[in-house]
Design an enzyme around this catalytic site. Structure first.
Site, PDB file in Angstrom:
ATOM      1  N   CYS A 113       0.808  -1.235   0.000  1.00  0.00           N
ATOM      2  CA  CYS A 113       0.000   0.000   0.000  1.00  0.00           C
ATOM      3  C   CYS A 113       0.838   1.281   0.000  1.00  0.00           C
ATOM      4  CB  CYS A 113      -0.929   0.016   1.206  1.00  0.00           C
ATOM      5  SG  CYS A 113      -1.957  -1.442   1.301  1.00  0.00           S
ATOM      6  N   HIS A 239      -2.751   7.069   2.316  1.00  0.00           N
ATOM      7  CA  HIS A 239      -3.295   5.816   1.777  1.00  0.00           C
ATOM      8  C   HIS A 239      -4.767   5.703   2.180  1.00  0.00           C
ATOM      9  CE1 HIS A 239      -4.035   1.767   0.763  1.00  0.00           C
ATOM     10  NE2 HIS A 239      -3.963   1.300   1.990  1.00  0.00           N
ATOM     11  N   ASN A 270     -10.248   0.610  -1.116  1.00  0.00           N
ATOM     12  CA  ASN A 270      -8.807   0.538  -0.844  1.00  0.00           C
ATOM     13  C   ASN A 270      -8.118  -0.094  -2.053  1.00  0.00           C
ATOM     14  OD1 ASN A 270      -6.225  -0.233  -0.045  1.00  0.00           O
ATOM     15  ND2 ASN A 270      -6.842  -0.800   2.024  1.00  0.00           N
TER      16      ASN A 270
HETATM   17  O1  UT7 Z   1      -4.416  -1.330   3.127  1.00  0.00           O
HETATM   18  C1  UT7 Z   1      -3.855  -2.437   3.752  1.00  0.00           C
HETATM   19  C2  UT7 Z   1      -3.683  -2.167   5.196  1.00  0.00           C
HETATM   20  N1  UT7 Z   1      -4.874  -2.489   5.902  1.00  0.00           N
HETATM   21  C3  UT7 Z   1      -5.495  -1.628   6.696  1.00  0.00           C
HETATM   22  O2  UT7 Z   1      -5.110  -0.491   6.842  1.00  0.00           O
HETATM   23  C4  UT7 Z   1      -6.694  -2.161   7.469  1.00  0.00           C
HETATM   24  C5  UT7 Z   1      -6.809  -1.553   8.834  1.00  0.00           C
HETATM   25  N2  UT7 Z   1      -7.931  -2.131   9.578  1.00  0.00           N
HETATM   26  C6  UT7 Z   1      -9.221  -1.765   9.357  1.00  0.00           C
HETATM   27  O3  UT7 Z   1      -9.483  -0.883   8.554  1.00  0.00           O
HETATM   28  C7  UT7 Z   1     -10.283  -2.405  10.199  1.00  0.00           C
HETATM   29  O4  UT7 Z   1      -9.685  -3.199  11.203  1.00  0.00           O
HETATM   30  C8  UT7 Z   1     -11.247  -3.289   9.361  1.00  0.00           C
HETATM   31  C9  UT7 Z   1     -12.132  -2.400   8.515  1.00  0.00           C
HETATM   32  C10 UT7 Z   1     -10.468  -4.260   8.499  1.00  0.00           C
HETATM   33  C11 UT7 Z   1     -12.169  -4.096  10.303  1.00  0.00           C
HETATM   34  O5  UT7 Z   1     -12.860  -3.222  11.184  1.00  0.00           O
HETATM   35  P1  UT7 Z   1     -12.862  -3.500  12.732  1.00  0.00           P
HETATM   36  O6  UT7 Z   1     -13.664  -2.421  13.343  1.00  0.00           O
HETATM   37  O7  UT7 Z   1     -11.433  -3.627  13.210  1.00  0.00           O
HETATM   38  O8  UT7 Z   1     -13.636  -4.874  12.848  1.00  0.00           O
HETATM   39  P2  UT7 Z   1     -13.134  -6.256  13.469  1.00  0.00           P
HETATM   40  O9  UT7 Z   1     -12.169  -6.930  12.559  1.00  0.00           O
HETATM   41  O10 UT7 Z   1     -12.744  -6.036  14.895  1.00  0.00           O
HETATM   42  O11 UT7 Z   1     -14.464  -7.092  13.460  1.00  0.00           O
HETATM   43  C12 UT7 Z   1     -15.586  -6.718  14.313  1.00  0.00           C
HETATM   44  C13 UT7 Z   1     -16.743  -7.631  13.990  1.00  0.00           C
HETATM   45  C14 UT7 Z   1     -16.385  -9.119  13.968  1.00  0.00           C
HETATM   46  O12 UT7 Z   1     -17.483  -9.828  14.475  1.00  0.00           O
HETATM   47  P3  UT7 Z   1     -17.495 -10.369  15.996  1.00  0.00           P
HETATM   48  O13 UT7 Z   1     -16.318 -11.278  16.103  1.00  0.00           O
HETATM   49  O14 UT7 Z   1     -17.380  -9.154  16.857  1.00  0.00           O
HETATM   50  O15 UT7 Z   1     -18.818 -11.062  16.089  1.00  0.00           O
HETATM   51  C15 UT7 Z   1     -16.250  -9.428  12.505  1.00  0.00           C
HETATM   52  O16 UT7 Z   1     -16.509 -10.786  12.212  1.00  0.00           O
HETATM   53  O17 UT7 Z   1     -17.235  -7.330  12.672  1.00  0.00           O
HETATM   54  C16 UT7 Z   1     -17.307  -8.549  11.915  1.00  0.00           C
HETATM   55  N3  UT7 Z   1     -17.093  -8.209  10.510  1.00  0.00           N
HETATM   56  C17 UT7 Z   1     -18.092  -7.803   9.720  1.00  0.00           C
HETATM   57  N4  UT7 Z   1     -19.397  -7.631   9.940  1.00  0.00           N
HETATM   58  C18 UT7 Z   1     -20.145  -7.206   8.913  1.00  0.00           C
HETATM   59  C19 UT7 Z   1     -15.924  -8.228   9.818  1.00  0.00           C
HETATM   60  N5  UT7 Z   1     -16.157  -7.837   8.540  1.00  0.00           N
HETATM   61  C20 UT7 Z   1     -17.488  -7.578   8.472  1.00  0.00           C
HETATM   62  C21 UT7 Z   1     -18.326  -7.136   7.432  1.00  0.00           C
HETATM   63  N6  UT7 Z   1     -19.625  -6.963   7.699  1.00  0.00           N
HETATM   64  N7  UT7 Z   1     -17.852  -6.873   6.200  1.00  0.00           N
END
Ligand code: UT7
Length: 314
Positions: A113, A239, A270
């Site tokens: 990225c 980014h 992204n």
């Molecule tokens: O460009 C490459 C570098 N990458 C980044 O910069 C990514 C940085 N990270 C992020 O932007 C965020 O961490 C994400 C957008 C990837 C995820 O958001 P989050 O607020 O950290 O969510 P999480 O991974 O902690 O997941 C929270 C919940 C989980 O469910 P439980 O375990 O709490 O029941 C996930 O399974 O949200 C669930 N979840 C979703 N729910 C609905 C994960 N993806 C989805 C989805 N829709 N698409």
């Protein structure tokens, strides 16, 4: 000549647009979850037969046309990508061939990225060393090739596209400012695209924490190295990973209320190495960049690598 400056920009996005509702019909997700957690509303997805080189060439052709330069005068082509499937010829050589650039130094850069900021730095360094005078620098990705469309944690985030900049040698030292770059390789496993049929996976929370806690001082250092205060920036183009990350870093920098913060992730998703030049070019197309004003470009992500530099807007 003491440095390089950006003369022109261009970008390309595939015509197919995927909405959050479209994704909700594929996996268990919702428009509400995606917009509140990531900020994305739409993203562009390439056609199955559309390659990274196709997208890179289209963005580069627009930038080159906008520069008014003869393709024959371009002596360096650098493409940042982590999703080109061809090992040879590399993407830069394919772009050069299509644009009629006859004898350039041509290489690809992969720092995921942060790729465009790395590529821009290497091109600027080549100009400063007297090894190039006119360079084409491109970020292009087909992230959709690496997406597992049953994995809701990644398929809602990544997208395809390309952005390009044309550089030329200048005696204006400030055109492309000094790069601040580095990485935390011990955290490299937090973003993986591996295997022969590569699939992207990431530890989202770990990357989120790293980005929101470690990167603002590095972005500020890029300003210091350029002799520009953050409140003097006319644009901040980080980014485009997540709107909450963009706003967290922007909030820590002490930007002026007039500074334009790129929030292209909302419309474009992204696009990894393409995100910074794509966002910059789209701002430029809308007339939102003040020509000659300082803009901070700041790439970060897989690696975990980062690179940033202040550039003067074309
Ligand atoms: O460009 C490459 C570098 N990458 C980044 O910069 C990514 C940085 N990270 C992020 O932007 C965020 O961490 C994400 C957008 C990837 C995820 O958001 P989050 O607020 O950290 O969510 P999480 O991974 O902690 O997941 C929270 C919940 C989980 O469910 P439980 O375990 O709490 O029941 C996930 O399974 O949200 C669930 N979840 C979703 N729910 C609905 C994960 N993806 C989805 C989805 N829709 N698409």
């Amino acid at each position: 000549m003491t440095g390089s400056r950006i003369v022109a920009l261009g970008h390309y996005q595939p015509s197919k647009v995927l909405t959050n509702d479209d994704l909700a019909s594929l996996v268990d997700t919702s428009d509400e979850w995606i917009t509140s957690r990531v900020g994305i509303r739409t993203r562009h997805i390439a056609a199955p037969d559309e390659t990274v080189a196709d997208m890179a060439s289209r963005a580069a052709a627009k930038a080159l046309a906008a520069s008014g330069f003869d393709p024959q005068s371009v002596d360096l082509v650098v493409v940042a990508t982590c999703t080109a499937m061809d090992r040879s010829p590399n993407t830069a050589a394919q772009v050069a061939a299509r644009l009629g650039i006859p004898t350039p130094a041509a290489y690809d850069v992969n720092t995921v990225c942060s790729g465009f900021s790395y590529a821009l730095a290497t091109a600027d360094h080549a100009v400063r060393a007297g090894a190039a005078r006119r360079a084409l620098v491109v970020g292009a990705e087909k992230m959709s090739d690496t997406i597992d469309w049953t994995d809701r944690s990644t398929c809602v985030i990544f997208a395809d596209g390309a952005g390009a900049a044309v550089l030329e040698a200048t005696d204006d030292f400030e055109g492309v400012g000094p790069v601040v770059w580095g990485s935390d390789p011990t955290k490299g496993d937090a973003v993986r695209i591996d295997g022969w049929d590569p699939t992207i996976s990431q530890q989202g929370q770990a990357v989120f924490r790293w980005a929101t806690t470690q990167l603002a001082p590095i972005a500020r250092e890029a300003c210091e190295r350029a002799g520009v205060r953050p409140d003097e920036l006319v644009a901040f183009v980080p980014h485009q990973a997540n709107l909450r990350i963009i706003d967290a870093i922007a909030g820590k920098l002490g930007l002026s209320p007039d500074c334009v913060v790129a929030r292209d992730v909302v419309d474009s998703g992204n696009t990894s190495a393409a995100s910074v030049p794509l966002a910059l070019s789209r701002l430029s197309e809308r007339g939102e960049l003040r020509s000659g004003g300082p803009a901070l470009l700041f790439g970060f992500g897989g690696g975990l690598a980062y690179a940033g530099q202040v550039v003067r807007c074309p």
